[in-house]
Design an enzyme around this catalytic site. Structure first.
Site, PDB file in Angstrom:
ATOM      1  N   GLU A   1       6.917   6.861  18.373  1.00 28.83           N
ATOM      2  CA  GLU A   1       6.296   7.554  19.499  1.00 28.83           C
ATOM      3  C   GLU A   1       5.357   8.653  19.043  1.00 28.83           C
ATOM      4  O   GLU A   1       5.585   9.318  18.032  1.00 28.83           O
ATOM      5  CB  GLU A   1       7.378   8.160  20.393  1.00 28.83           C
TER       6      GLU A   1
ATOM      7  N   CYS B   1       1.110  15.146  18.522  1.00 26.82           N
ATOM      8  CA  CYS B   1       2.360  15.287  17.782  1.00 26.82           C
ATOM      9  C   CYS B   1       2.693  13.932  17.161  1.00 26.82           C
ATOM     10  O   CYS B   1       2.982  12.964  17.853  1.00 26.82           O
ATOM     11  CB  CYS B   1       3.448  15.743  18.747  1.00 26.82           C
TER      12      CYS B   1
ATOM     13  N   SER C   1       5.502  20.270   9.874  1.00 24.66           N
ATOM     14  CA  SER C   1       6.758  20.961  10.133  1.00 24.66           C
ATOM     15  C   SER C   1       7.865  20.354   9.288  1.00 24.66           C
ATOM     16  O   SER C   1       8.026  19.132   9.234  1.00 24.66           O
ATOM     17  CB  SER C   1       7.114  20.836  11.613  1.00 24.66           C
TER      18      SER C   1
ATOM     19  N   CYS D   1      20.432  17.293  11.692  1.00 22.13           N
ATOM     20  CA  CYS D   1      20.483  18.596  12.354  1.00 22.13           C
ATOM     21  C   CYS D   1      21.216  18.397  13.682  1.00 22.13           C
ATOM     22  O   CYS D   1      20.925  17.450  14.415  1.00 22.13           O
ATOM     23  CB  CYS D   1      19.081  19.128  12.589  1.00 22.13           C
TER      24      CYS D   1
ATOM     25  N   ASN E   1      16.225  21.853  24.061  1.00 22.13           N
ATOM     26  CA  ASN E   1      16.108  20.760  25.032  1.00 22.13           C
ATOM     27  C   ASN E   1      17.362  19.904  24.955  1.00 22.13           C
ATOM     28  O   ASN E   1      17.578  19.237  23.951  1.00 22.13           O
ATOM     29  CB  ASN E   1      14.902  19.859  24.706  1.00 22.13           C
TER      30      ASN E   1
ATOM     31  N   CYS F   1      19.424  17.995  17.195  1.00 24.46           N
ATOM     32  CA  CYS F   1      18.264  17.103  17.296  1.00 24.46           C
ATOM     33  C   CYS F   1      18.685  15.672  17.588  1.00 24.46           C
ATOM     34  O   CYS F   1      19.512  15.103  16.885  1.00 24.46           O
ATOM     35  CB  CYS F   1      17.463  17.158  15.992  1.00 24.46           C
TER      36      CYS F   1
ATOM     37  N   CYS G   1      15.557   9.660  11.254  1.00 25.57           N
ATOM     38  CA  CYS G   1      15.559  10.739  10.258  1.00 25.57           C
ATOM     39  C   CYS G   1      16.883  10.706   9.512  1.00 25.57           C
ATOM     40  O   CYS G   1      17.921  10.467  10.127  1.00 25.57           O
ATOM     41  CB  CYS G   1      15.382  12.093  10.961  1.00 25.57           C
TER      42      CYS G   1
ATOM     43  N   SER H   1      11.224  24.845  10.193  1.00 26.83           N
ATOM     44  CA  SER H   1      12.291  24.861  11.185  1.00 26.83           C
ATOM     45  C   SER H   1      13.393  25.758  10.633  1.00 26.83           C
ATOM     46  O   SER H   1      14.293  25.287   9.941  1.00 26.83           O
ATOM     47  CB  SER H   1      12.820  23.439  11.408  1.00 26.83           C
ATOM     48  N   LEU H   2      13.301  27.044  10.938  1.00 24.61           N
ATOM     49  CA  LEU H   2      14.269  27.988  10.359  1.00 24.61           C
ATOM     50  C   LEU H   2      15.570  27.978  11.166  1.00 24.61           C
ATOM     51  O   LEU H   2      16.627  27.686  10.645  1.00 24.61           O
ATOM     52  CB  LEU H   2      13.651  29.388  10.307  1.00 24.61           C
ATOM     53  N   HIS H   3      15.465  28.307  12.424  1.00 17.50           N
ATOM     54  CA  HIS H   3      16.551  28.121  13.407  1.00 17.50           C
ATOM     55  C   HIS H   3      17.804  28.983  13.232  1.00 17.50           C
ATOM     56  O   HIS H   3      18.676  28.983  14.108  1.00 17.50           O
ATOM     57  CB  HIS H   3      16.987  26.650  13.498  1.00 17.50           C
TER      58      HIS H   3
ATOM     59  N   GLU I   1      11.362  13.529   8.948  1.00 19.19           N
ATOM     60  CA  GLU I   1      11.110  14.676   8.075  1.00 19.19           C
ATOM     61  C   GLU I   1       9.913  14.321   7.181  1.00 19.19           C
ATOM     62  O   GLU I   1      10.057  13.526   6.237  1.00 19.19           O
ATOM     63  CB  GLU I   1      12.377  14.963   7.242  1.00 19.19           C
TER      64      GLU I   1
ATOM     65  N   CYS J   1      10.468  17.959  22.519  1.00 16.70           N
ATOM     66  CA  CYS J   1      11.113  17.947  21.201  1.00 16.70           C
ATOM     67  C   CYS J   1      12.526  17.387  21.313  1.00 16.70           C
ATOM     68  O   CYS J   1      13.297  17.800  22.173  1.00 16.70           O
ATOM     69  CB  CYS J   1      11.267  19.360  20.639  1.00 16.70           C
TER      70      CYS J   1
END
Ligand code: SAH
Ligand code: SF4
Length: 383
Positions: free
Chosen positions: A114, A127, A221, A138, A322, A141, A134, A243-245, A190, A365
């Protein structure tokens, strides 16, 4: 007039016309020249012909050799017999109520990917996905719950941009005022775990004989694959988003297992190095806001302290979580999110809250691919 269901655009007749083994898309100039040599085109012509073909593909958006009018008919016939420049099958082409678009494309082996286009007042962001699924897991996600199927090839990465521009009618490449003005490698996967293919695709997209998108308009990213961050700075030179988070190793390792391999200190050192490389710009720190996990005032203060301690020129992008079916996190309240943002902002660092776009077409996302598959499965069960 026949009305289509809300947000659905007519889909082009599915036709598998992108066959990776025959496609000239995704090859470097010299690789195209080499292919031409292989089919018997005189060697001294190959470089020039490769340039012409390249220009047709990436500047004019040609989808067939027939369009390449400055190449002799005889040579075109030879090219048609041996190669392709077509597009993959487009399974879905959707438009959200807010103007966000999403395309689901299918490649020759049946794998799907996508791509999302987000129009804004001053730019249009595409995007792009780098992998099908992946390998990282995480916790917040949705893509991370999918089994990795495979890396995308350079052609498949570039194809996402070509398809978007086909639909937006953006050929030949305008020099100014482009609809797709920015690319972010923030789709599925990734990108630094598919380094070589991403690198090759980005160099083709930046090439000034074709699409000619400036490296300043491309952002990669990553969840923090430290060794490849160094390579990315040296070998690609595009903008970097991390992507620190989370601001401490304990929390980050809990939500992002890659932190066990590359903890925050190593990651921030790599960021400092990246920012120090010539022509580099600010690093973007993406920070997903998860209720009661990483959204306290102390977390916000610690984030500022980290950026200042490591002396990284940075901005922060706050992404309210999300939710997806089965996810165990919640989005914090609007007041909490605003407070978090203002703490960072008040200490001189920009910290905008990213608005969720394209939710009605599952384009936000963490909502990519698996949902579309599920939706179609449901549809076929209803029949
Ligand atoms: N793998 C790369 C590229 C994906 S970018 C990376 O992790 O950076 C997608 C961005 O959306 C990442 O910052 C990711 O952490 C974030 N994201 C993933 N799931 C999300 C969710 N459910 N809600 C909000 N953001 C999410
Ligand atoms: Fe993979 Fe990025 Fe999702 Fe983590 S956030 S699982 S690295 S796509």
């Amino acid at each position: 007039m026949k009305t289509l269901p809300l947000g659905v655009e007519p889909v082009v007749v599915p036709r598998v016309i992108f066959n990776e083994s025959k496609s000239l898309i995704g090859l470097s100039h010299s690789e195209v020249a080499e292919k031409l040599k292989e089919i018997g085109i005189p060697e001294k012509q190959c470089r020039m012909r490769a340039q012409q073909i390249w220009h047709w593909i990436y500047f004019r958006g040609a989808k067939s050799f027939e369009e390449m009018s400055n190449i002799s008919k005889e040579m075109r016939t030879k090219l048609i017999e041996n190669f392709e420049v077509g597009r993959p099958e487009i399974i879905e082409a959707l438009i959200s109520n807010d103007g966000t678009r999403k395309w689901l494309m299918k490649f020759a082996d049946g794998q799907e990917v996508e791509t999302v286009f987000i129009p804004e007042a001053d730019r249009g962001t595409l995007c792009v996905s780098s992998q099908v699924g992946c390998t990282l897991t995480c916790k917040f996600c949705h893509t991370g719950t999918q089994r990795l199927v495979r890396n995308l090839t350079p052609a498949e990465i570039i194809m996402q941009l070509l398809v978007a521009r086909d639909y937006l009618g953006e050929w030949p490449s305008p020099s100014e005022g482009r609809l797709v003005s920015t690319i972010v490698l923030m789709g599925m996967g990734e990108p630094l775990y598919n380094f070589e293919n991403v690198k090759k695709a980005m160099h083709i997209i930046m090439d000034d004989n074709g699409i000619n998108l400036s490296r300043r308009r491309i952002t990669l990213s990553t969840s923090g694959v430290v060794p490849e961050i160094y390579r990315c700075g040296e070998e690609i030179g595009i903008n970097l988003a991390i992507s620190l988070h989370a601001v401490d190793d304990e929390t980050r390792s809990k939500i992002m297992p890659i932190n066990n391999k590359y903890p925050i200190d190593e990651l921030l050192k790599a960021c400092k190095n990246y920012a120090g490389l010539k022509n580099s710009r600010k690093i973007t720190f993406e920070y997903i806001l998860l209720k009661d996990v990483n959204d306290s005032d102390q977390d916000a203060h610690k984030l500022v302290k980290l950026i200042k301690d490591y002396q990284i020129p940075a901005k922060v992008n706050l992404i309210p979580f999300n939710p997806w079916p089965g996810s165990s996190y919640q989005r914090p309240s609007k007041t909490r999110i605003d407070k978090f943002s203002s703490i960072i902002f008040n200490q001189g660092i920009s910290a905008p809250i990213r608005t969720t776009r394209g939710e009605d077409i599952l384009a936000a996302c963490g909502q990519l691919k698996s949902e579309s598959q599920k939706k179609r499965k449901q549809k076929s069960q209803e029949k």
